[in-house]
Design a protein around this motif. Sequence first.
Motif, PDB file in Angstrom:
ATOM      1  N   SER A   3      43.930 -32.440 -26.663  1.00  0.00           N
ATOM      2  CA  SER A   3      43.351 -33.520 -27.471  1.00  0.00           C
ATOM      3  C   SER A   3      44.067 -33.432 -29.121  1.00  0.00           C
ATOM      4  CB  SER A   3      41.779 -33.332 -27.931  1.00  0.00           C
ATOM      5  OG  SER A   3      41.499 -32.403 -29.029  1.00  0.00           O
ATOM      6  N   TYR A   4      44.206 -34.730 -29.504  1.00  0.00           N
ATOM      7  CA  TYR A   4      44.834 -34.883 -30.918  1.00  0.00           C
ATOM      8  C   TYR A   4      44.155 -34.025 -31.908  1.00  0.00           C
ATOM      9  CZ  TYR A   4      41.175 -38.611 -31.705  1.00  0.00           C
ATOM     10  OH  TYR A   4      40.008 -38.834 -31.926  1.00  0.00           O
ATOM     11  N   LEU A   5      42.997 -33.849 -31.869  1.00  0.00           N
ATOM     12  CA  LEU A   5      42.495 -32.935 -33.070  1.00  0.00           C
ATOM     13  C   LEU A   5      42.771 -31.494 -32.688  1.00  0.00           C
ATOM     14  CD1 LEU A   5      38.509 -34.525 -33.205  1.00  0.00           C
ATOM     15  CD2 LEU A   5      40.580 -34.711 -34.924  1.00  0.00           C
ATOM     16  N   ALA A   6      42.756 -31.102 -31.473  1.00  0.00           N
ATOM     17  CA  ALA A   6      43.369 -29.760 -31.238  1.00  0.00           C
ATOM     18  C   ALA A   6      44.476 -29.638 -31.532  1.00  0.00           C
ATOM     19  CB  ALA A   6      42.972 -29.257 -29.838  1.00  0.00           C
ATOM     20  N   ARG A   7      45.547 -30.474 -31.226  1.00  0.00           N
ATOM     21  CA  ARG A   7      47.057 -30.406 -31.635  1.00  0.00           C
ATOM     22  C   ARG A   7      47.116 -30.519 -33.157  1.00  0.00           C
ATOM     23  NH1 ARG A   7      47.690 -35.158 -28.161  1.00  0.00           N
ATOM     24  NH2 ARG A   7      49.175 -36.011 -29.940  1.00  0.00           N
ATOM     25  N   VAL A   8      46.433 -31.047 -33.886  1.00  0.00           N
ATOM     26  CA  VAL A   8      46.370 -31.170 -35.274  1.00  0.00           C
ATOM     27  C   VAL A   8      46.111 -29.732 -35.994  1.00  0.00           C
ATOM     28  CG1 VAL A   8      45.403 -31.687 -37.424  1.00  0.00           C
ATOM     29  CG2 VAL A   8      46.086 -33.550 -35.577  1.00  0.00           C
ATOM     30  N   CYS A   9      44.963 -29.008 -35.270  1.00  0.00           N
ATOM     31  CA  CYS A   9      44.378 -27.894 -35.599  1.00  0.00           C
ATOM     32  C   CYS A   9      45.563 -26.868 -35.394  1.00  0.00           C
ATOM     33  CB  CYS A   9      43.387 -27.462 -35.030  1.00  0.00           C
ATOM     34  SG  CYS A   9      41.875 -28.287 -35.551  1.00  0.00           S
ATOM     35  N   ARG A  10      46.422 -26.956 -34.029  1.00  0.00           N
ATOM     36  CA  ARG A  10      47.246 -25.798 -33.950  1.00  0.00           C
ATOM     37  C   ARG A  10      48.514 -26.165 -34.826  1.00  0.00           C
ATOM     38  NH1 ARG A  10      45.891 -27.078 -28.570  1.00  0.00           N
ATOM     39  NH2 ARG A  10      47.733 -28.425 -28.247  1.00  0.00           N
ATOM     40  N   TYR A  11      49.043 -27.289 -34.989  1.00  0.00           N
ATOM     41  CA  TYR A  11      50.150 -27.817 -35.692  1.00  0.00           C
ATOM     42  C   TYR A  11      50.030 -27.300 -37.068  1.00  0.00           C
ATOM     43  CZ  TYR A  11      53.974 -30.607 -37.538  1.00  0.00           C
ATOM     44  OH  TYR A  11      55.082 -30.876 -38.081  1.00  0.00           O
TER      45      TYR A  11
ATOM     46  N   ALA B 105      55.727 -37.260 -35.085  1.00  0.00           N
ATOM     47  CA  ALA B 105      57.082 -37.293 -35.092  1.00  0.00           C
ATOM     48  C   ALA B 105      57.808 -36.082 -34.468  1.00  0.00           C
ATOM     49  CB  ALA B 105      57.387 -37.452 -36.542  1.00  0.00           C
ATOM     50  N   GLU B 106      57.146 -34.967 -34.852  1.00  0.00           N
ATOM     51  CA  GLU B 106      57.942 -33.829 -34.173  1.00  0.00           C
ATOM     52  C   GLU B 106      57.735 -33.594 -32.590  1.00  0.00           C
ATOM     53  OE1 GLU B 106      56.950 -29.165 -34.476  1.00  0.00           O
ATOM     54  OE2 GLU B 106      57.459 -29.887 -36.346  1.00  0.00           O
ATOM     55  N   GLU B 107      56.580 -34.208 -32.112  1.00  0.00           N
ATOM     56  CA  GLU B 107      56.261 -34.151 -30.795  1.00  0.00           C
ATOM     57  C   GLU B 107      57.269 -34.888 -29.884  1.00  0.00           C
ATOM     58  OE1 GLU B 107      51.885 -32.722 -30.496  1.00  0.00           O
ATOM     59  OE2 GLU B 107      52.176 -34.757 -30.286  1.00  0.00           O
ATOM     60  N   THR B 108      57.752 -36.227 -30.574  1.00  0.00           N
ATOM     61  CA  THR B 108      58.774 -37.178 -30.064  1.00  0.00           C
ATOM     62  C   THR B 108      60.207 -36.669 -30.247  1.00  0.00           C
ATOM     63  OG1 THR B 108      58.788 -38.739 -31.932  1.00  0.00           O
ATOM     64  CG2 THR B 108      57.081 -38.741 -30.068  1.00  0.00           C
ATOM     65  N   ALA B 109      60.616 -35.950 -31.203  1.00  0.00           N
ATOM     66  CA  ALA B 109      61.789 -35.337 -31.663  1.00  0.00           C
ATOM     67  C   ALA B 109      62.303 -34.662 -30.377  1.00  0.00           C
ATOM     68  CB  ALA B 109      61.665 -34.475 -32.694  1.00  0.00           C
ATOM     69  N   VAL B 110      63.568 -34.086 -30.603  1.00  0.00           N
ATOM     70  CA  VAL B 110      64.461 -33.021 -29.760  1.00  0.00           C
ATOM     71  C   VAL B 110      63.434 -31.763 -29.524  1.00  0.00           C
ATOM     72  CG1 VAL B 110      66.188 -31.777 -29.295  1.00  0.00           C
ATOM     73  CG2 VAL B 110      66.506 -33.868 -30.537  1.00  0.00           C
ATOM     74  N   PRO B 111      63.224 -31.454 -28.043  1.00  0.00           N
ATOM     75  CA  PRO B 111      62.509 -30.616 -27.651  1.00  0.00           C
ATOM     76  C   PRO B 111      63.016 -29.211 -28.396  1.00  0.00           C
ATOM     77  CG  PRO B 111      63.631 -31.480 -25.797  1.00  0.00           C
ATOM     78  CD  PRO B 111      64.044 -32.121 -26.936  1.00  0.00           C
ATOM     79  N   PRO B 112      62.022 -28.384 -28.819  1.00  0.00           N
ATOM     80  CA  PRO B 112      62.371 -27.101 -29.744  1.00  0.00           C
ATOM     81  C   PRO B 112      63.574 -26.098 -29.013  1.00  0.00           C
ATOM     82  CG  PRO B 112      60.098 -27.364 -29.328  1.00  0.00           C
ATOM     83  CD  PRO B 112      60.647 -28.458 -28.383  1.00  0.00           C
ATOM     84  N   GLU B 113      63.370 -26.244 -27.595  1.00  0.00           N
ATOM     85  CA  GLU B 113      64.530 -25.154 -27.089  1.00  0.00           C
ATOM     86  C   GLU B 113      65.729 -26.010 -27.294  1.00  0.00           C
ATOM     87  OE1 GLU B 113      62.531 -27.747 -24.181  1.00  0.00           O
ATOM     88  OE2 GLU B 113      61.904 -26.170 -25.520  1.00  0.00           O
ATOM     89  N   ALA B 114      65.911 -27.088 -27.532  1.00  0.00           N
ATOM     90  CA  ALA B 114      67.239 -27.849 -27.605  1.00  0.00           C
ATOM     91  C   ALA B 114      67.767 -28.090 -29.025  1.00  0.00           C
ATOM     92  CB  ALA B 114      67.184 -29.261 -26.795  1.00  0.00           C
ATOM     93  N   ALA B 115      66.772 -28.094 -30.032  1.00  0.00           N
ATOM     94  CA  ALA B 115      67.127 -28.074 -31.529  1.00  0.00           C
ATOM     95  C   ALA B 115      67.676 -26.825 -31.820  1.00  0.00           C
ATOM     96  CB  ALA B 115      65.913 -28.748 -32.067  1.00  0.00           C
ATOM     97  N   GLU B 116      68.340 -26.729 -32.866  1.00  0.00           N
ATOM     98  CA  GLU B 116      68.699 -25.633 -33.428  1.00  0.00           C
ATOM     99  C   GLU B 116      67.754 -24.983 -34.654  1.00  0.00           C
ATOM    100  OE1 GLU B 116      72.576 -23.801 -35.885  1.00  0.00           O
ATOM    101  OE2 GLU B 116      72.837 -25.289 -34.477  1.00  0.00           O
ATOM    102  N   ALA B 117      67.439 -23.831 -34.767  1.00  0.00           N
ATOM    103  CA  ALA B 117      66.297 -23.231 -35.559  1.00  0.00           C
ATOM    104  C   ALA B 117      66.683 -23.725 -36.770  1.00  0.00           C
ATOM    105  CB  ALA B 117      66.189 -21.553 -35.409  1.00  0.00           C
ATOM    106  N   PRO B 118      65.484 -23.860 -37.546  1.00  0.00           N
ATOM    107  CA  PRO B 118      65.766 -24.427 -39.081  1.00  0.00           C
ATOM    108  C   PRO B 118      66.325 -23.228 -39.815  1.00  0.00           C
ATOM    109  CG  PRO B 118      63.356 -24.305 -38.709  1.00  0.00           C
ATOM    110  CD  PRO B 118      64.201 -24.240 -37.211  1.00  0.00           C
ATOM    111  N   PRO B 119      66.924 -23.523 -40.991  1.00  0.00           N
ATOM    112  CA  PRO B 119      67.223 -22.405 -41.603  1.00  0.00           C
ATOM    113  C   PRO B 119      65.967 -21.552 -42.590  1.00  0.00           C
ATOM    114  CG  PRO B 119      67.776 -24.373 -43.076  1.00  0.00           C
ATOM    115  CD  PRO B 119      67.411 -24.791 -41.199  1.00  0.00           C
ATOM    116  N   PRO B 120      65.953 -20.270 -42.623  1.00  0.00           N
ATOM    117  CA  PRO B 120      64.798 -19.683 -43.318  1.00  0.00           C
ATOM    118  C   PRO B 120      64.713 -20.305 -44.888  1.00  0.00           C
ATOM    119  CG  PRO B 120      66.624 -18.174 -43.260  1.00  0.00           C
ATOM    120  CD  PRO B 120      67.124 -19.436 -42.487  1.00  0.00           C
ATOM    121  N   PRO B 121      63.482 -20.080 -45.305  1.00  0.00           N
ATOM    122  CA  PRO B 121      63.492 -20.484 -46.490  1.00  0.00           C
ATOM    123  C   PRO B 121      64.170 -19.555 -47.661  1.00  0.00           C
ATOM    124  CG  PRO B 121      61.223 -19.592 -45.758  1.00  0.00           C
ATOM    125  CD  PRO B 121      62.297 -19.721 -44.550  1.00  0.00           C
TER     126      PRO B 121
END
Length: 193
Positions: free
Chosen positions: A10-18, A64-80
């Motif tokens: 559910s969208y509420l559970a997805r919000v909680c996980r996100y 926006a993130e769910e419709t973006a490039v799948p995480p396995e295809a995207a490069e990891a973001p740089p660390p803070p």
Amino acid sequence: MARPVTYSDSYLARVCRYYGLTRQQLAALLGVTPGLVSQLESGTRALTREVSGRLAPFLAPLEAEETAVPPEAAEAPPPPSPFDTRPLERRRAACLHEAHNLRWQLRALPEQAAVAARWAAALPALLAALPPPPPPADEAPATAVAVRLRYVHAWLATVPLALPPDVLAGWHLRHQRALALEAEAAALGALLG
């Protein structure tokens, strides 16, 4: 203590996980009770316009993130920045050390394989050039030549003509592990700059 949201699509559970929220935390942010969040999540209650408006800012980045490039295809973001590089440096050093040890273990096997191949090629000619083995000691007198010939034939029967399959498999496993460790060390080196 509030329990984290269990898996649900559910969208509420997805919000909680996100956002890493519990139902109680989401309820507080939306200005509703945790029971209402559960009812909304299960579909037993409909979402009001007011709650929907409060939920919209949470849903926009998630969608926006769910419709973006799948995480396995995207490069990891740089660390803070800045971040402590010591754990990465230690891991890189450990990878290089373990790869070096594996390479050290592997160094002798190609020579052993070459020696076995040389024996396999030479043995038929060696056996053809030797006199046949004398009969067992109880059937003929034990001369020095007979003893030596028995020994040579017995020894030649034990010469390895190829490496055992388990030894070859072990070599390939160690070799692949060394390659993987070297690749990890290279990636960490590139990250560390």
